[in-house]
Design a protein around this motif. Sequence first.
Motif, PDB file in Angstrom:
ATOM      1  N   VAL A  59       0.858  -1.189   0.000  1.00 33.69           N
ATOM      2  CA  VAL A  59       0.000   0.000   0.000  1.00 33.69           C
ATOM      3  C   VAL A  59       0.888   1.230   0.000  1.00 33.69           C
ATOM      4  O   VAL A  59       2.032   1.211   0.468  1.00 33.69           O
ATOM      5  CB  VAL A  59      -0.930   0.023   1.236  1.00 33.69           C
TER       6      VAL A  59
ATOM      7  N   CYS B  92       0.525   5.875  -0.169  1.00 38.11           N
ATOM      8  CA  CYS B  92      -0.306   7.080  -0.186  1.00 38.11           C
ATOM      9  C   CYS B  92       0.254   8.023  -1.235  1.00 38.11           C
ATOM     10  O   CYS B  92       1.427   8.434  -1.160  1.00 38.11           O
ATOM     11  CB  CYS B  92      -0.316   7.748   1.193  1.00 38.11           C
TER      12      CYS B  92
ATOM     13  N   LYS C 203      -3.876   7.906   3.918  1.00 35.53           N
ATOM     14  CA  LYS C 203      -4.248   6.543   3.538  1.00 35.53           C
ATOM     15  C   LYS C 203      -4.356   5.690   4.801  1.00 35.53           C
ATOM     16  O   LYS C 203      -3.395   5.559   5.560  1.00 35.53           O
ATOM     17  CB  LYS C 203      -3.195   5.964   2.594  1.00 35.53           C
TER      18      LYS C 203
ATOM     19  N   VAL D  23      -4.595   2.069   6.343  1.00 35.92           N
ATOM     20  CA  VAL D  23      -4.262   0.689   5.982  1.00 35.92           C
ATOM     21  C   VAL D  23      -5.006  -0.234   6.925  1.00 35.92           C
ATOM     22  O   VAL D  23      -4.816  -0.171   8.154  1.00 35.92           O
ATOM     23  CB  VAL D  23      -2.744   0.441   6.060  1.00 35.92           C
TER      24      VAL D  23
ATOM     25  N   ASP E  18      -6.459  -5.215   3.590  1.00 32.49           N
ATOM     26  CA  ASP E  18      -5.455  -4.986   2.557  1.00 32.49           C
ATOM     27  C   ASP E  18      -4.437  -6.120   2.467  1.00 32.49           C
ATOM     28  O   ASP E  18      -3.645  -6.150   1.519  1.00 32.49           O
ATOM     29  CB  ASP E  18      -4.729  -3.665   2.824  1.00 32.49           C
TER      30      ASP E  18
END
Length: 393
Positions: A142, A144, A201, A203, A207
């Motif tokens: 992940v 941002c 973002k 998490v 995810d």
Amino acid sequence: MVTTGEGDVYAVTDSGLELRVDPTKAPKEPSTPEAFLQDFSNSLQLNILSRPSENELVFELIHVDTSFANALRRILLAEVPTVALEHIYMWNNTSIIHDEVLSHRLGLIPFNVDARMLDEWDLDDPDEAPTDRNTVVFRLAVSCQKPPRKGKEDAEMDEDVSDVDDDDMAGNRSELVAAAAQAAASAHQPVQYPHDRPYTKHVYSRDLVWVPQGDQEERFRDLNIGPIHGDILIAKLRPGQAIELEAHGRRGIGKDHAKYSPVATASYRLMPKIEILEPVYDELADEMAHLYEPGVFDVVPTKSKQDPKGTSRKLKLVNPYACTMSRNYQRNPQLAKSIRMSRIPDHFIFSVESVGMYKPGVLVAEALRVLKAKCQKVMDLADQRAVKMEVDA
């Protein structure tokens, strides 16, 4: 360990619980081990009382010793195998959370993986390697994104602002500070911040993506492999930050680490024994039923000819399972003389709440299987000891 007879009870007194032994009903000692096992299997009872939710179970265990009930409780807490993340391979972590803290947070996430379908990891073997038979793999990638760059008009506005005289800025700043202080002093409601900040973002556990290894996709085709709860917050990222890692999960037990414990709680209490020694009428009946022990007693109309004249209702015992063994009723001398509460020493009421990887009924069955294996191991060791003593003799 205290061995209690059939008529023994734990009586509720002003100072607590007191074991009262009935010498006329002392337990009979079995003549042989076979006779003991036969008596135990004939008297043991396990009854399901309620299922408050999908992950909760309440059952009763009757005619067993305290040591047996406590062994079952401890196995439920710490010795039923589950799967949790054990090894974290961090490829990239530019968040504000340190690698060690992030790994710890990941390890505490419960996963919907049946540990019975994985081989046990041999901790004593230094050459033990992860395979598709003992390990499940998850990946987390992940990031941002940075906010969009300013356009031409925004840049021109910034240039206009930069041309303002410093003295004007200082004067405006002081006026703004004074206005803000006045508004804060007169405000009655606290400042409400938005749940999600712009360019942040979040998490979550959802995810984490399962990466099948070997034939796992075929073996686990009927299982929804992944976190049990997808809304567990792992970290927050700001623009330009990213997390990329690979996590390996394996079998383990709660005795090694709390993350492997399959239950949120597993506890038991002794079954209450309530006796109405003298009838309780009218106001005292209302007080006992609705104030001291709600749900245990009911107030019913008086119909018997034995009831005193002038009474309209009396106390009736309806649900001893709901009793909390409160001693507050003993403050009333009449109620203390009319009601007697005690506990049955060999009658246990269990409450089991699963974390989610197993149904609570499956957990109880697995705990009994573990307890059976422990007993078999002790019997084998005893047989080996007996054989050794015969050889030495």
